[in-house]
Design a protein around this motif. Structure first.
Motif, PDB file in Angstrom:
ATOM      1  N   ASN A  44      12.671  -4.276 -15.803  1.00 59.02           N
ATOM      2  CA  ASN A  44      11.717  -4.022 -16.580  1.00 59.02           C
ATOM      3  C   ASN A  44      11.363  -2.572 -16.777  1.00 59.02           C
ATOM      4  OD1 ASN A  44       9.089  -3.601 -17.553  1.00 59.02           O
ATOM      5  ND2 ASN A  44       8.349  -5.663 -17.189  1.00 59.02           N
ATOM      6  N   ASP A  45      11.672  -1.877 -17.938  1.00 58.13           N
ATOM      7  CA  ASP A  45      11.505  -0.511 -17.842  1.00 58.13           C
ATOM      8  C   ASP A  45      10.218  -0.046 -17.893  1.00 58.13           C
ATOM      9  OD1 ASP A  45      14.383  -0.247 -18.380  1.00 58.13           O
ATOM     10  OD2 ASP A  45      14.147  -0.120 -20.607  1.00 58.13           O
ATOM     11  N   ARG A  46       9.116  -0.530 -18.116  1.00 53.67           N
ATOM     12  CA  ARG A  46       7.978  -0.277 -18.010  1.00 53.67           C
ATOM     13  C   ARG A  46       7.464  -0.150 -16.588  1.00 53.67           C
ATOM     14  NH1 ARG A  46       4.374  -2.748 -22.981  1.00 53.67           N
ATOM     15  NH2 ARG A  46       5.606  -1.345 -24.431  1.00 53.67           N
ATOM     16  N   LEU A  47       7.882  -1.179 -15.816  1.00 50.33           N
ATOM     17  CA  LEU A  47       7.591  -1.407 -14.312  1.00 50.33           C
ATOM     18  C   LEU A  47       8.507  -0.110 -13.619  1.00 50.33           C
ATOM     19  CD1 LEU A  47       6.147  -2.774 -11.903  1.00 50.33           C
ATOM     20  CD2 LEU A  47       8.361  -4.348 -11.863  1.00 50.33           C
ATOM     21  N   ASN A  48       9.788   0.062 -13.778  1.00 46.57           N
ATOM     22  CA  ASN A  48      10.559   0.964 -13.291  1.00 46.57           C
ATOM     23  C   ASN A  48       9.800   2.318 -13.495  1.00 46.57           C
ATOM     24  OD1 ASN A  48      12.840   1.806 -12.170  1.00 46.57           O
ATOM     25  ND2 ASN A  48      13.552   2.663 -13.812  1.00 46.57           N
ATOM     26  N   HIS A  49       9.124   2.753 -14.588  1.00 47.97           N
ATOM     27  CA  HIS A  49       8.686   3.898 -14.833  1.00 47.97           C
ATOM     28  C   HIS A  49       7.469   4.079 -14.161  1.00 47.97           C
ATOM     29  CE1 HIS A  49       8.335   7.747 -16.788  1.00 47.97           C
ATOM     30  NE2 HIS A  49       6.884   7.430 -17.251  1.00 47.97           N
ATOM     31  N   ALA A  50       6.748   3.058 -14.248  1.00 49.66           N
ATOM     32  CA  ALA A  50       5.501   3.040 -13.234  1.00 49.66           C
ATOM     33  C   ALA A  50       5.846   3.281 -11.890  1.00 49.66           C
ATOM     34  CB  ALA A  50       4.658   2.013 -13.681  1.00 49.66           C
ATOM     35  N   GLY A  51       6.739   2.511 -11.289  1.00 53.76           N
ATOM     36  CA  GLY A  51       6.976   2.650  -9.988  1.00 53.76           C
ATOM     37  C   GLY A  51       7.549   3.909  -9.618  1.00 53.76           C
ATOM     38  N   TYR A  52       8.201   4.573 -10.563  1.00 48.15           N
ATOM     39  CA  TYR A  52       8.693   6.059 -10.330  1.00 48.15           C
ATOM     40  C   TYR A  52       7.740   6.939 -10.104  1.00 48.15           C
ATOM     41  CZ  TYR A  52      11.150  10.311 -11.273  1.00 48.15           C
ATOM     42  OH  TYR A  52      11.648  11.627 -11.009  1.00 48.15           O
ATOM     43  N   LEU A  53       6.695   6.839 -11.046  1.00 48.67           N
ATOM     44  CA  LEU A  53       5.406   7.554 -10.879  1.00 48.67           C
ATOM     45  C   LEU A  53       4.729   7.556  -9.731  1.00 48.67           C
ATOM     46  CD1 LEU A  53       4.333   7.749 -14.576  1.00 48.67           C
ATOM     47  CD2 LEU A  53       5.693   9.447 -13.508  1.00 48.67           C
ATOM     48  N   TRP A  54       4.554   6.122  -9.455  1.00 45.59           N
ATOM     49  CA  TRP A  54       3.640   6.007  -8.184  1.00 45.59           C
ATOM     50  C   TRP A  54       4.365   6.310  -6.950  1.00 45.59           C
ATOM     51  CZ3 TRP A  54       3.578  -0.012  -6.131  1.00 45.59           C
ATOM     52  CH2 TRP A  54       2.457  -0.108  -5.091  1.00 45.59           C
ATOM     53  N   ALA A  55       5.800   6.211  -6.698  1.00 47.27           N
ATOM     54  CA  ALA A  55       6.436   6.646  -5.500  1.00 47.27           C
ATOM     55  C   ALA A  55       6.046   8.142  -5.548  1.00 47.27           C
ATOM     56  CB  ALA A  55       7.702   6.018  -5.501  1.00 47.27           C
ATOM     57  N   PHE A  56       6.453   8.793  -6.785  1.00 51.05           N
ATOM     58  CA  PHE A  56       6.400  10.298  -6.737  1.00 51.05           C
ATOM     59  C   PHE A  56       5.281  10.823  -6.071  1.00 51.05           C
ATOM     60  CE2 PHE A  56       6.354  14.095  -8.697  1.00 51.05           C
ATOM     61  CZ  PHE A  56       7.473  15.023  -8.203  1.00 51.05           C
ATOM     62  N   ALA A  57       4.051  10.163  -6.921  1.00 52.14           N
ATOM     63  CA  ALA A  57       2.657  10.547  -6.357  1.00 52.14           C
ATOM     64  C   ALA A  57       2.421  10.294  -4.979  1.00 52.14           C
ATOM     65  CB  ALA A  57       1.777   9.919  -7.359  1.00 52.14           C
ATOM     66  N   SER A  58       2.713   9.232  -4.370  1.00 57.09           N
ATOM     67  CA  SER A  58       2.382   8.987  -3.089  1.00 57.09           C
ATOM     68  C   SER A  58       3.137   9.870  -2.065  1.00 57.09           C
ATOM     69  CB  SER A  58       2.959   7.376  -2.826  1.00 57.09           C
ATOM     70  OG  SER A  58       4.158   7.433  -2.541  1.00 57.09           O
ATOM     71  N   LEU A  59       4.015  10.632  -2.521  1.00 59.27           N
ATOM     72  CA  LEU A  59       4.821  11.505  -1.393  1.00 59.27           C
ATOM     73  C   LEU A  59       3.769  12.506  -1.073  1.00 59.27           C
ATOM     74  CD1 LEU A  59       8.109  11.881  -3.277  1.00 59.27           C
ATOM     75  CD2 LEU A  59       7.780  10.656  -1.294  1.00 59.27           C
ATOM     76  N   ARG A  60       2.817  13.209  -1.952  1.00 60.01           N
ATOM     77  CA  ARG A  60       1.757  14.116  -1.661  1.00 60.01           C
ATOM     78  C   ARG A  60       0.660  13.024  -1.031  1.00 60.01           C
ATOM     79  NH1 ARG A  60       0.923  18.872  -5.699  1.00 60.01           N
ATOM     80  NH2 ARG A  60       2.532  20.226  -4.521  1.00 60.01           N
ATOM     81  N   ALA A  61       0.149  12.197  -1.355  1.00 60.68           N
ATOM     82  CA  ALA A  61      -1.045  11.399  -1.063  1.00 60.68           C
ATOM     83  C   ALA A  61      -0.998  10.753   0.259  1.00 60.68           C
ATOM     84  CB  ALA A  61      -1.321  10.559  -2.132  1.00 60.68           C
TER      85      ALA A  61
END
Length: 95
Positions: free
Chosen positions: A18-35
């Motif tokens: 699912n491309d939308r879930l994949n993109h959301a997951g990419y952003l979620w994982a990227f944001a979690s690196l700082r948080a």
């Protein structure tokens, strides 16, 4: 995947994710690196093991989605210390 109908034939790509879930997951994982210190440590550990950035980030997302599933199934709130325990994965790795 090949589809044929009458005189026309079309070759299309196969849907793997699912491309939308994949993109959301990419952003979620990227944001979690700082948080999240635990998420960042997990990502760094994967990078040290030889994963490329995208592979380490995808692994982090897979782990986080598994934790989300667990929380929803058991009606629990997310606990970073339980999700990313300190030292357990380090002890499991060969020196």
């Amino acid at each position: 995947m090949t589809r044929a109908s009458g005189k026309k034939s079309a070759v299309t790509r196969r849907w793997v994710k699912n491309d939308r879930l994949n993109h959301a997951g990419y952003l979620w994982a990227f944001a979690s690196l700082r948080a999240s210190t635990g998420a960042n440590a997990h990502y760094r550990r994967r990078r040290e093991q030889g994963d490329w950035h995208a592979a380490a980030q995808r692994n982090l997302f897979n782990r986080m989605i598994g934790q989300l599933h667990h929380c929803l199934q058991h009606g629990q709130r997310f606990d970073e210390s339980a999700a990313f325990p300190v030292g357990i994965e380090d002890a499991a790795q060969p020196a």
